[in-house]
Design a protein around this motif. Structure first.
Motif, PDB file in Angstrom:
ATOM      1  N   LEU A   1      29.551  65.530  69.419  1.00 17.17           N
ATOM      2  CA  LEU A   1      28.755  66.198  70.447  1.00 17.17           C
ATOM      3  C   LEU A   1      27.529  65.386  70.837  1.00 17.17           C
ATOM      4  O   LEU A   1      27.248  65.206  72.029  1.00 17.17           O
ATOM      5  N   LEU A   2      26.789  64.914  69.848  1.00 19.76           N
ATOM      6  CA  LEU A   2      25.584  64.142  70.162  1.00 19.76           C
ATOM      7  C   LEU A   2      25.922  62.821  70.841  1.00 19.76           C
ATOM      8  O   LEU A   2      25.228  62.390  71.764  1.00 19.76           O
ATOM      9  N   GLY A   3      26.993  62.180  70.391  1.00 19.52           N
ATOM     10  CA  GLY A   3      27.413  60.929  71.018  1.00 19.52           C
ATOM     11  C   GLY A   3      27.837  61.122  72.461  1.00 19.52           C
ATOM     12  O   GLY A   3      27.535  60.300  73.329  1.00 19.52           O
ATOM     13  N   ALA A   4      28.540  62.231  72.726  1.00 15.57           N
ATOM     14  CA  ALA A   4      28.960  62.514  74.101  1.00 15.57           C
ATOM     15  C   ALA A   4      27.750  62.771  74.997  1.00 15.57           C
ATOM     16  O   ALA A   4      27.683  62.261  76.117  1.00 15.57           O
ATOM     17  N   LEU A   5      26.802  63.545  74.497  1.00 17.14           N
ATOM     18  CA  LEU A   5      25.612  63.828  75.303  1.00 17.14           C
ATOM     19  C   LEU A   5      24.794  62.569  75.561  1.00 17.14           C
ATOM     20  O   LEU A   5      24.373  62.304  76.696  1.00 17.14           O
ATOM     21  N   PHE A   6      24.574  61.791  74.524  1.00 15.88           N
ATOM     22  CA  PHE A   6      23.773  60.573  74.677  1.00 15.88           C
ATOM     23  C   PHE A   6      24.511  59.529  75.520  1.00 15.88           C
ATOM     24  O   PHE A   6      23.952  58.975  76.467  1.00 15.88           O
ATOM     25  N   GLY A   7      25.768  59.261  75.168  1.00 11.37           N
ATOM     26  CA  GLY A   7      26.534  58.242  75.895  1.00 11.37           C
ATOM     27  C   GLY A   7      26.769  58.612  77.349  1.00 11.37           C
ATOM     28  O   GLY A   7      26.608  57.781  78.248  1.00 11.37           O
ATOM     29  N   GLY A   8      27.151  59.871  77.588  1.00 10.09           N
ATOM     30  CA  GLY A   8      27.356  60.319  78.963  1.00 10.09           C
ATOM     31  C   GLY A   8      26.079  60.296  79.765  1.00 10.09           C
ATOM     32  O   GLY A   8      26.069  59.932  80.944  1.00 10.09           O
ATOM     33  N   GLY A   9      24.984  60.678  79.122  1.00 10.38           N
ATOM     34  CA  GLY A   9      23.688  60.654  79.815  1.00 10.38           C
ATOM     35  C   GLY A   9      23.259  59.256  80.193  1.00 10.38           C
ATOM     36  O   GLY A   9      22.816  59.005  81.322  1.00 10.38           O
ATOM     37  N   VAL A  10      23.411  58.332  79.273  1.00  5.49           N
ATOM     38  CA  VAL A  10      23.007  56.938  79.533  1.00  5.49           C
ATOM     39  C   VAL A  10      23.896  56.310  80.606  1.00  5.49           C
ATOM     40  O   VAL A  10      23.403  55.672  81.543  1.00  5.49           O
ATOM     41  N   MET A  11      25.203  56.508  80.486  1.00  2.55           N
ATOM     42  CA  MET A  11      26.107  55.913  81.487  1.00  2.55           C
ATOM     43  C   MET A  11      25.913  56.547  82.859  1.00  2.55           C
ATOM     44  O   MET A  11      25.931  55.856  83.884  1.00  2.55           O
ATOM     45  N   GLY A  12      25.726  57.872  82.905  1.00  5.68           N
ATOM     46  CA  GLY A  12      25.486  58.538  84.182  1.00  5.68           C
ATOM     47  C   GLY A  12      24.186  58.096  84.820  1.00  5.68           C
ATOM     48  O   GLY A  12      24.123  57.852  86.032  1.00  5.68           O
ATOM     49  N   TRP A  13      23.139  57.972  84.003  1.00  7.94           N
ATOM     50  CA  TRP A  13      21.850  57.513  84.528  1.00  7.94           C
ATOM     51  C   TRP A  13      21.968  56.088  85.064  1.00  7.94           C
ATOM     52  O   TRP A  13      21.431  55.770  86.138  1.00  7.94           O
ATOM     53  N   ALA A  14      22.685  55.230  84.326  1.00  3.52           N
ATOM     54  CA  ALA A  14      22.845  53.837  84.765  1.00  3.52           C
ATOM     55  C   ALA A  14      23.627  53.773  86.080  1.00  3.52           C
ATOM     56  O   ALA A  14      23.268  53.002  86.985  1.00  3.52           O
ATOM     57  N   LEU A  15      24.682  54.566  86.195  1.00  6.63           N
ATOM     58  CA  LEU A  15      25.444  54.582  87.453  1.00  6.63           C
ATOM     59  C   LEU A  15      24.593  55.108  88.603  1.00  6.63           C
ATOM     60  O   LEU A  15      24.643  54.574  89.713  1.00  6.63           O
TER      61      LEU A  15
ATOM     62  N   HIS B   1      21.368  54.954  88.852  1.00  9.91           N
ATOM     63  CA  HIS B   1      20.358  53.943  89.150  1.00  9.91           C
ATOM     64  C   HIS B   1      20.965  52.796  89.957  1.00  9.91           C
ATOM     65  O   HIS B   1      20.344  52.284  90.891  1.00  9.91           O
ATOM     66  N   TRP B   2      22.183  52.406  89.612  1.00 11.57           N
ATOM     67  CA  TRP B   2      22.858  51.287  90.262  1.00 11.57           C
ATOM     68  C   TRP B   2      23.372  51.661  91.649  1.00 11.57           C
ATOM     69  O   TRP B   2      23.261  50.888  92.600  1.00 11.57           O
ATOM     70  N   LEU B   3      23.943  52.874  91.780  1.00 20.54           N
ATOM     71  CA  LEU B   3      24.537  53.292  93.046  1.00 20.54           C
ATOM     72  C   LEU B   3      23.582  54.072  93.944  1.00 20.54           C
ATOM     73  O   LEU B   3      23.866  54.269  95.124  1.00 20.54           O
ATOM     74  N   GLY B   4      22.493  54.564  93.379  1.00 19.06           N
ATOM     75  CA  GLY B   4      21.540  55.353  94.148  1.00 19.06           C
ATOM     76  C   GLY B   4      22.062  56.729  94.523  1.00 19.06           C
ATOM     77  O   GLY B   4      21.763  57.237  95.598  1.00 19.06           O
ATOM     78  N   THR B   5      22.832  57.339  93.646  1.00 17.76           N
ATOM     79  CA  THR B   5      23.446  58.644  93.930  1.00 17.76           C
ATOM     80  C   THR B   5      22.835  59.759  93.091  1.00 17.76           C
ATOM     81  O   THR B   5      23.501  60.749  92.802  1.00 17.76           O
ATOM     82  N   SER B   6      21.604  59.614  92.708  1.00 19.96           N
ATOM     83  CA  SER B   6      20.959  60.558  91.805  1.00 19.96           C
ATOM     84  C   SER B   6      21.075  61.991  92.294  1.00 19.96           C
ATOM     85  O   SER B   6      20.860  62.241  93.471  1.00 19.96           O
ATOM     86  N   PRO B   7      21.405  62.930  91.497  1.00 19.55           N
ATOM     87  CA  PRO B   7      21.811  63.026  90.104  1.00 19.55           C
ATOM     88  C   PRO B   7      23.316  63.191  89.928  1.00 19.55           C
ATOM     89  O   PRO B   7      23.771  63.617  88.878  1.00 19.55           O
TER      90      PRO B   7
ATOM     91  N   ALA C   1      26.157  61.198  89.741  1.00 13.55           N
ATOM     92  CA  ALA C   1      26.910  60.443  88.741  1.00 13.55           C
ATOM     93  C   ALA C   1      26.538  60.913  87.330  1.00 13.55           C
ATOM     94  O   ALA C   1      27.406  61.041  86.470  1.00 13.55           O
ATOM     95  N   LEU C   2      25.263  61.195  87.122  1.00 17.43           N
ATOM     96  CA  LEU C   2      24.820  61.700  85.823  1.00 17.43           C
ATOM     97  C   LEU C   2      25.521  63.010  85.487  1.00 17.43           C
ATOM     98  O   LEU C   2      26.048  63.181  84.391  1.00 17.43           O
ATOM     99  N   LEU C   3      25.551  63.926  86.429  1.00 21.03           N
ATOM    100  CA  LEU C   3      26.185  65.224  86.186  1.00 21.03           C
ATOM    101  C   LEU C   3      27.688  65.090  85.949  1.00 21.03           C
ATOM    102  O   LEU C   3      28.244  65.731  85.048  1.00 21.03           O
ATOM    103  N   ILE C   4      28.341  64.260  86.730  1.00 19.50           N
ATOM    104  CA  ILE C   4      29.798  64.104  86.600  1.00 19.50           C
ATOM    105  C   ILE C   4      30.155  63.428  85.279  1.00 19.50           C
ATOM    106  O   ILE C   4      31.027  63.910  84.542  1.00 19.50           O
ATOM    107  N   VAL C   5      29.500  62.330  84.949  1.00 18.71           N
ATOM    108  CA  VAL C   5      29.817  61.601  83.719  1.00 18.71           C
ATOM    109  C   VAL C   5      29.454  62.439  82.492  1.00 18.71           C
ATOM    110  O   VAL C   5      30.208  62.483  81.518  1.00 18.71           O
ATOM    111  N   LEU C   6      28.336  63.138  82.539  1.00 19.86           N
ATOM    112  CA  LEU C   6      27.940  63.986  81.421  1.00 19.86           C
ATOM    113  C   LEU C   6      28.938  65.119  81.212  1.00 19.86           C
ATOM    114  O   LEU C   6      29.315  65.431  80.082  1.00 19.86           O
ATOM    115  N   THR C   7      29.407  65.714  82.301  1.00 21.85           N
ATOM    116  CA  THR C   7      30.408  66.777  82.198  1.00 21.85           C
ATOM    117  C   THR C   7      31.707  66.251  81.601  1.00 21.85           C
ATOM    118  O   THR C   7      32.292  66.886  80.719  1.00 21.85           O
ATOM    119  N   LEU C   8      32.165  65.099  82.070  1.00 17.31           N
ATOM    120  CA  LEU C   8      33.392  64.514  81.532  1.00 17.31           C
ATOM    121  C   LEU C   8      33.245  64.150  80.047  1.00 17.31           C
ATOM    122  O   LEU C   8      34.175  64.338  79.262  1.00 17.31           O
TER     123      LEU C   8
END
Length: 83
Positions: free
Chosen positions: A34-48, A50-56, A58-65
């Motif tokens: 659970l903690l790994g999914a929350l942390f990893g999904g949050g970091v990857m979503g935030w990075a996407l 930041h890179w694509l400019g689609t805030s928020p 990508a963060l919501l989609i990757v975190l949900t997945l």
């Protein structure tokens, strides 16, 4: 008690289903998922975002997945049969 003897006893205990540590090990595994999914999904979503400019989005989609994947793994763990 030497450290090597403690390690062997712990390794043997993990294989035995009646071991009291087995529940603790399984609980730690679930918490880590659970903690790994929350942390990893949050970091990857935030990075996407930041890179694509689609805030928020990508963060919501990757975190949900990531959370869905963690729960599927937890269900798989809970169905494991104690041998």
């Amino acid at each position: 008690m030497p450290a090597s003897l403690r390690r062997r006893r712990l390794a043997r205990c993990v294989l035995v289903s009646r071991c009291p540590r087995r529940k603790a090990i399984r609980s730690a595994r679930v918490l880590t998922l659970l903690l790994g999914a929350l942390f990893g999904g949050g970091v990857m979503g935030w990075a996407l975002d930041h890179w694509l400019g689609t805030s928020p989005w990508a963060l919501l989609i990757v975190l949900t997945l990531a959370v869905i994947g963690a729960f599927l793994n937890i269900i798989k763990i809970s169905k494991e049969r104690a041998e």
